[in-house]
Design an enzyme around this catalytic site. Structure first.
Site, PDB file in Angstrom:
ATOM      1  N   HIS A  12     -11.582 -18.798  33.235  1.00 48.03           N
ATOM      2  CA  HIS A  12     -11.285 -20.242  33.127  1.00 48.03           C
ATOM      3  C   HIS A  12     -10.786 -20.603  31.725  1.00 48.03           C
ATOM      4  O   HIS A  12     -11.152 -21.668  31.199  1.00 48.03           O
ATOM      5  CB  HIS A  12     -12.496 -21.081  33.570  1.00 48.03           C
ATOM      6  CG  HIS A  12     -13.766 -20.845  32.803  1.00 48.03           C
ATOM      7  ND1 HIS A  12     -15.015 -20.992  33.358  1.00 48.03           N
ATOM      8  CD2 HIS A  12     -13.986 -20.488  31.521  1.00 48.03           C
ATOM      9  CE1 HIS A  12     -15.940 -20.739  32.450  1.00 48.03           C
ATOM     10  NE2 HIS A  12     -15.344 -20.441  31.322  1.00 48.03           N
ATOM     11  N   HIS A  59     -19.052 -25.903  27.947  1.00 50.33           N
ATOM     12  CA  HIS A  59     -18.790 -25.367  26.605  1.00 50.33           C
ATOM     13  C   HIS A  59     -19.024 -26.463  25.583  1.00 50.33           C
ATOM     14  O   HIS A  59     -18.076 -26.968  24.961  1.00 50.33           O
ATOM     15  CB  HIS A  59     -17.344 -24.877  26.506  1.00 50.33           C
ATOM     16  CG  HIS A  59     -16.959 -23.871  27.546  1.00 50.33           C
ATOM     17  ND1 HIS A  59     -16.667 -24.218  28.848  1.00 50.33           N
ATOM     18  CD2 HIS A  59     -16.817 -22.519  27.485  1.00 50.33           C
ATOM     19  CE1 HIS A  59     -16.360 -23.120  29.537  1.00 50.33           C
ATOM     20  NE2 HIS A  59     -16.441 -22.079  28.741  1.00 50.33           N
ATOM     21  N   GLU A 240     -20.122 -14.433  29.978  1.00 45.91           N
ATOM     22  CA  GLU A 240     -19.854 -15.393  31.065  1.00 45.91           C
ATOM     23  C   GLU A 240     -19.775 -14.706  32.423  1.00 45.91           C
ATOM     24  O   GLU A 240     -19.979 -15.348  33.463  1.00 45.91           O
ATOM     25  CB  GLU A 240     -18.530 -16.133  30.812  1.00 45.91           C
ATOM     26  CG  GLU A 240     -18.587 -17.139  29.668  1.00 45.91           C
ATOM     27  CD  GLU A 240     -17.281 -17.928  29.521  1.00 45.91           C
ATOM     28  OE1 GLU A 240     -17.304 -18.963  28.854  1.00 45.91           O
ATOM     29  OE2 GLU A 240     -16.241 -17.505  30.075  1.00 45.91           O
TER      30      GLU A 240
HETATM   31 FE   LIG Z   1     -15.874 -20.159  29.312  1.00 48.97          FE
END
Ligand SMILES: [Fe+3]
Ligand SMILES: [Fe+3]
Lengths: 280, 128, 280, 128
Positions: A12, A59, A240
């Site tokens: 992403h 984030h 992640e």
């Molecule tokens: Fe990320």
């Protein structure tokens, strides 16, 4: 009865969103990235999920250091794109599915997952870039989205095993929902990347490809891999990838790999992408 | 601490409890830059804006100097400090180049060539 | 090595705090309540814990419906008494133990409890009333306190089994902390009470006494009791009792019952209180 | 819904997902009363203050009427609605008396006598 029909895994990377938003998707740098999702767009247009359960991480957009939930499920009607410092992405608001989300929250807690229920939350590139990659630039997203935010910023993230088991519990919860819904689970983030320090720019394609193989064919073994291996091999932000295990846990043991794409680089990151369908 | 095997990874600071405690106010300052009016206030007088936050002098200086590695060492987390970069109009790749001590062109070229190899970068013990 | 030496269970009725704060502790209504804690004050003055892990629930003070964590651990240096609508209670600020709290958060997450880490939080009567009951009205609380907030307001709370297992995990985490600390775990809330609707004022002393017996002598059996039984038998707010299982899980299987107190009523609530020491 | 066995408990509304969704704005309004300046604004003009919140007309009316049971039925949670009570200077026991339809004296006396018995109050099926 609601059912999970497929899983989608994808990086992403925020620069992918920026490239699309700024009309740069046709530049030589970006063309191969978006080309890898052409088949995916056709697949999802045909597959037509009613709801996406979108596993991602925030984030430092919705959650500061004041409060860091390990697993947060978004139960609101709508989620606005976050201003990450450049103004919000010019994408449609994300429509939730409060009935299913609340049902899942209830089932997951009774199934002994210690969820945080969230009724107000902006969603950042972690959630919106995967939608852009799969749907392009529509005026409205074509289906409902349940955000499931996982902490991978503050060490320690949940273990791979816990993530895999959460996926299995999500499946149980979805299958107990009375309405007839087609649900696709997205696992996002990764692949190898490190954004900080002298080791920034780390890419480990061998690790990534091995991860893709094992995620498809032997997810239980992959779920036992400790955090340290991800950080060492795939970079401090490569961790992640544990979120992909949540998606995988929600699928059958045996899955059909419909599509795979791997590309280096997008900005600092290796882009990986899988579409997996339940065999049944 | 001996029970942190990740300290063995070169060029990498894991954002663990120790870092998070050290960097709390630094990171909360960064988070404040998500609001346009705060970005304006910061740009208008960086020092004055920083003085609103109970950060250490070292942390403030690292921000003023845009010393990205120093911010990380002092408890900054990259997702937070990158909001300073956004305020400056810098991309993740631009600050990544700075943190790894090369020009942006060199860094971009390295990424195009497949990124930084993990060989020699797994453990401090294998570093020459 | 840090070690858990004892557990304290107590109701945390807000009116008890108000009675103390307004100098009404000597009134006939309140005298028997505070009398039940005289032995407890002597015990804790002698026992001198370095840290209290205080399991409680927030009552719409720190957490609104925007975000509802199942288990939240307070890792801050300090926590201020919340303004619950009458101004904050006139009690000292609560000093945390960030080193141990962060250590616990890390261990618990790796032990597959999906904690929410909280670095800024006001604490309401759920946390401060038990401190007042045990320590009276000192200028400063005599030890550090780690708040552990459990959702019991939004249905469903965590199961009894999950709570008991969290207690066991807390013990493992504390015992892995290198510093030599004496830790006491508080489980608070309950006993039977219902604050809402036509059934308000429900008290079930038989259920409460049975709960006290089973918590001491057969906590595993008690941990299997479903939420429905608590709500039906002990009132809609009696479900707070699941939090006592967290305290109990952190102790030895066999414990020494040092003190027990039970009294009806304090405002709308049955007051229950136990002090349990590890046999070892 | 048939899969909610707690609906069988008389005089009790469990604050489950259904109630929470219904009562979200009502409860958020209540939460706002934790700030002294909001309590003042509410007291100065209740209707105007309520109109700032996207609550249903029924919910607003229940607040204006201090119809505590109605607030609960419309998705209020007691820990939230009790902040209205605090603003009015009422205790938990005073609103509990109102919700159970007796005078405060009767309610207080019931509590002193050991509280409301669970006998006959476990299940709607045993209610006469
Ligand atoms: Fe990320
Ligand atoms: Fe309580």
């Amino acid at each position: 009865m609601a059912r999970i029909t497929a899983g989608v895994a994808t990086s992403h990377v925020p620069a992918i969103g920026a490239a699309l938003d700024n009309g740069r998707a046709d530049e030589p740098y970006w063309r191969p990235v978006f080309a890898g999702y052409e088949a995916s767009k056709r697949w999802i247009a045909e597959h037509k999920p009613d709801v996406i359960i979108l596993v991602y991480n925030d984030h430092a957009s919705a959650f500061s250091l004041e409060l860091i939930p390990t697993f947060a499920i978004g139960c609101a009607e709508e989620f606005q794109p976050a201003d990450e410092g450049w103004g919000p992405r010019p994408v449609p608001p994300v429509k939730g599915h409060p009935e299913l989300a609340w049902h899942m929250a209830e089932r997951l807690i009774l199934d002994e997952f210690d969820m945080t229920i969230v009724n107000k939350m902006d969603v950042d590139h972690g959630l919106t870039v995967p939608l852009s990659l799969m749907f392009g630039q529509p005026a409205e997203w074509p289906c409902r989205v349940i955000p499931l935010a996982v902490n991978v910023v503050q060490y320690p993230p949940p273990t791979g095993n816990r993530c895999y088991r959460l996926g299995q519990a999500i499946r149980r919860a979805v299958e107990a929902f009375p309405e007839d819904l087609k649900v696709v689970v997205f696992g996002t983030g990764g692949m190898s990347h490190q954004l900080q320090g002298p080791r920034a720019g780390l890419i480990n394609s061998a690790f990534d490809r091995d991860f893709l193989d094992r995620l498809v064919g032997d997810p239980v073994a992959q779920s036992k891999v400790p955090h340290l291996d991800y950080v060492r091999e795939a970079g401090s932000e490569g961790i992640e990838l544990v979120m992909w295990l949540i998606m995988r846990g929600a699928l059958d043991e045996q899955v059909r790999e419909v599509h795979r794409f791997y590309h280096v680089p997008a900005s600092n990151t290796a882009v990986g992408h899988l579409i997996l369908e339940n065999a049944g | 601490m001996t029970d942190k095997p990740y300290h063995d990874i070169p060029g990498t600071v894991l954002f663990d409890a120790e870092q998070s405690r050290k960097g709390f106010h630094l990171n909360q300052f960064c988070m404040s830059l998500m609001k346009a009016e705060n970005r304006e206030a910061f740009k208008a007088d960086e020092r004055a804006y920083l003085d609103r936050w109970p950060m250490s002098e070292e942390q403030k200086q690292a921000v003023l100097d845009r010393d990205w590695n120093r911010m990380i060492a002092l408890g900054g987390n990259i997702y937070f400090t990158s909001k300073i970069a956004a305020t400056d109009g810098l991309s993740f790749q631009q600050i990544a180049a700075k943190m790894s001590g090369v020009s942006q062109e060199e860094y971009a070229q390295m990424m195009l060539s497949g990124g930084r190899s993990v060989e020699g970068n797994r453990s401090k013990s294998e570093k020459r």
